[in-house]
Design an enzyme around this catalytic site. Structure first.
Site, PDB file in Angstrom:
ATOM      1  N   ARG A   1      48.589  37.829  39.882  1.00 47.65           N
ATOM      2  CA  ARG A   1      48.610  39.037  39.056  1.00 47.65           C
ATOM      3  C   ARG A   1      49.797  39.002  38.095  1.00 47.65           C
ATOM      4  O   ARG A   1      49.681  39.348  36.921  1.00 47.65           O
ATOM      5  CB  ARG A   1      48.686  40.287  39.939  1.00 47.65           C
ATOM      6  CG  ARG A   1      48.708  41.588  39.139  1.00 47.65           C
ATOM      7  CD  ARG A   1      48.853  42.775  40.065  1.00 47.65           C
ATOM      8  NE  ARG A   1      47.718  42.895  40.956  1.00 47.65           N
ATOM      9  CZ  ARG A   1      47.718  43.614  42.070  1.00 47.65           C
ATOM     10  NH1 ARG A   1      48.822  44.249  42.441  1.00 47.65           N
ATOM     11  NH2 ARG A   1      46.634  43.694  42.816  1.00 47.65           N
TER      12      ARG A   1
ATOM     13  N   ASP B   1      41.087  49.540  50.584  1.00 51.23           N
ATOM     14  CA  ASP B   1      42.428  49.038  50.307  1.00 51.23           C
ATOM     15  C   ASP B   1      43.435  49.858  51.114  1.00 51.23           C
ATOM     16  O   ASP B   1      43.173  51.015  51.467  1.00 51.23           O
ATOM     17  CB  ASP B   1      42.717  49.159  48.813  1.00 51.23           C
ATOM     18  CG  ASP B   1      43.859  48.268  48.365  1.00 51.23           C
ATOM     19  OD1 ASP B   1      44.323  47.430  49.173  1.00 51.23           O
ATOM     20  OD2 ASP B   1      44.297  48.396  47.205  1.00 51.23           O
TER      21      ASP B   1
ATOM     22  N   LYS C   1      43.276  40.057  47.082  1.00 50.02           N
ATOM     23  CA  LYS C   1      42.486  40.716  48.124  1.00 50.02           C
ATOM     24  C   LYS C   1      41.319  41.499  47.522  1.00 50.02           C
ATOM     25  O   LYS C   1      40.188  41.404  48.003  1.00 50.02           O
ATOM     26  CB  LYS C   1      43.384  41.635  48.963  1.00 50.02           C
ATOM     27  CG  LYS C   1      44.474  40.874  49.726  1.00 50.02           C
ATOM     28  CD  LYS C   1      45.265  41.781  50.657  1.00 50.02           C
ATOM     29  CE  LYS C   1      46.151  42.756  49.897  1.00 50.02           C
ATOM     30  NZ  LYS C   1      47.224  42.073  49.124  1.00 50.02           N
ATOM     31  N   THR C   2      41.585  42.269  46.481  1.00 45.99           N
ATOM     32  CA  THR C   2      40.508  43.017  45.831  1.00 45.99           C
ATOM     33  C   THR C   2      39.492  42.065  45.214  1.00 45.99           C
ATOM     34  O   THR C   2      38.276  42.281  45.304  1.00 45.99           O
ATOM     35  CB  THR C   2      41.073  43.949  44.741  1.00 45.99           C
ATOM     36  OG1 THR C   2      42.034  44.832  45.334  1.00 45.99           O
ATOM     37  CG2 THR C   2      39.977  44.762  44.094  1.00 45.99           C
TER      38      THR C   2
ATOM     39  N   THR D   1      48.768  45.267  53.111  1.00 43.97           N
ATOM     40  CA  THR D   1      50.006  44.529  52.862  1.00 43.97           C
ATOM     41  C   THR D   1      50.907  44.574  54.092  1.00 43.97           C
ATOM     42  O   THR D   1      51.961  43.942  54.102  1.00 43.97           O
ATOM     43  CB  THR D   1      50.761  45.139  51.663  1.00 43.97           C
ATOM     44  OG1 THR D   1      50.992  46.536  51.914  1.00 43.97           O
ATOM     45  CG2 THR D   1      49.951  44.988  50.388  1.00 43.97           C
TER      46      THR D   1
END
Length: 339
Positions: free
Chosen positions: A219, A111, A66-67, A160
């Protein structure tokens, strides 16, 4: 392997590595093909019209990009990026300061947008729709609202927990994308690309092994790659192949399905101490010496997704697959076990 590092220097190193491995454009972004295609259309249309893109909401579990996508949107549009988060914005004035400092066309990435305070959230409604904020000056009957015009900008929100977003906020996003867990083939490609950026010689069977243990999350895949790289360097292996990857990941207690020490501790306690359940979350967390939030937010989602554990109204219950993964025989007398 998702647990936060306690060493601040390790946290900085992790962030630096993540930044170095991030793709810079949509063409470099592996996986999420439908989201990538949809987002490309949104950005291309904005470029053709000469306007800022619609506001974008990205939802999905941690570590899926997302980032990275927020950074790519700014890069693709050739504009600046401002980054903040819901928990960091405690008051409407905090948000007003951020919004009033934006340049025309900039991307603002928020975020954990579901954790915005209510006053900030209500201010954001007006900013997203009319590119304006009303700043209240004074108190009581003499208070006045001073409107401040904002330059056009694109808000990229990440969450999330999309279900926690109020409907009025969710409806103000022009494009909403749900990011899904990655399949092993896409993750293997991501590991190979990251290995190239890190200068790691790695065999395709090792990238497949890392991908298979990465819980569908880039990640985590990149984090495991770095541990495999460390193991290969220290043990004197010029190339990381499958046997090296397996040995490294076993050392770091990541098993063949991606379960780590905490996952196996939770599943093992459920099977060994509580005969498969049902057992309450607080009792289960206490039995493994972890905080309730750690068990519910770090271990449980993956165990449930893998079909090894089930939440029920009476508590957590192991499945027969969970027993099998732990190499245990399920108790025949427990009717609560799930197939």
């Amino acid at each position: 392997m998702e647990h936060a590092e306690t060493d601040p220097y390790a946290q900085v190193e992790e962030r630096d590595y993540e930044a170095a491995l991030r793709p810079k454009t949509l063409a470099e972004f592996d996986g999420q093909p439908r989201v990538r295609e949809q987002l490309a259309l949104v950005l291309d249309a904005a470029r053709h019209r000469g306007t800022t893109p619609d506001h974008v909401l990205l939802s999905g579990p941690p570590g899926l990009g997302k980032t990275t996508l927020a950074m790519i949107i700014a890069e693709e549009m050739g504009v600046g990026l401002r980054i903040s988060s819901g928990p960091a914005i405690q008051h409407a004035g905090d948000l007003a300061a951020i919004l009033s400092g934006l340049d025309e066309g900039e991307v603002l990435f928020l975020d954990e947008i579901h954790r915005l305070s209510r006053p900030a959230e209500e201010m954001l409604y007006l900013a997203m729709e009319d590119f304006r904020v009303d700043v209240i000056v004074g108190k009581g009957p003499g208070a006045t609202a001073i409107p401040i015009e904002l330059p056009p900008f694109t808000l990229v929100g990440a969450t999330t927990r999309a279900g926690m977003l109020p409907g009025p906020l969710r409806d103000r996003f022009g494009f909403t994308a749900q990011l899904d867990f990655y399949d092993p083939a896409d993750l293997s490609g991501i590991v190979a690309n990251s290995a190239g950026k890190l200068g790691v010689s790695i065999h395709p069977d090792a990238t497949d092994e890392i991908a298979r243990r990465s819980r569908g999350t880039p990640r985590i895949a990149n984090r495991l790659l770095r541990r495999v790289r460390d193991f290969a360097q220290v043990k004197g292996h010029p190339q990381a192949h499958r046997a090296v990857a397996r040995a490294a990941l076993e050392l770091y207690e990541v098993d063949e399905r991606g379960l780590d020490r905490l996952d196996r501790a939770v599943l093992g306690a459920l099977c060994n101490l509580f005969d498969g359940g049902p057992v309450g979350l607080s009792t289960l967390a206490l039995s493994v010496g972890e905080e309730i939030e750690t068990v519910s937010e770090v271990a449980e989602p993956f165990l449930i997704r893998e079909g090894l554990l089930v939440r029920t109204p009476r508590g957590r219950v192991a499945t027969r697959a969970g027993y099998a993964h732990m190499g245990l025989r399920p108790p025949a007398q427990n009717p609560a076990l799930f197939d």
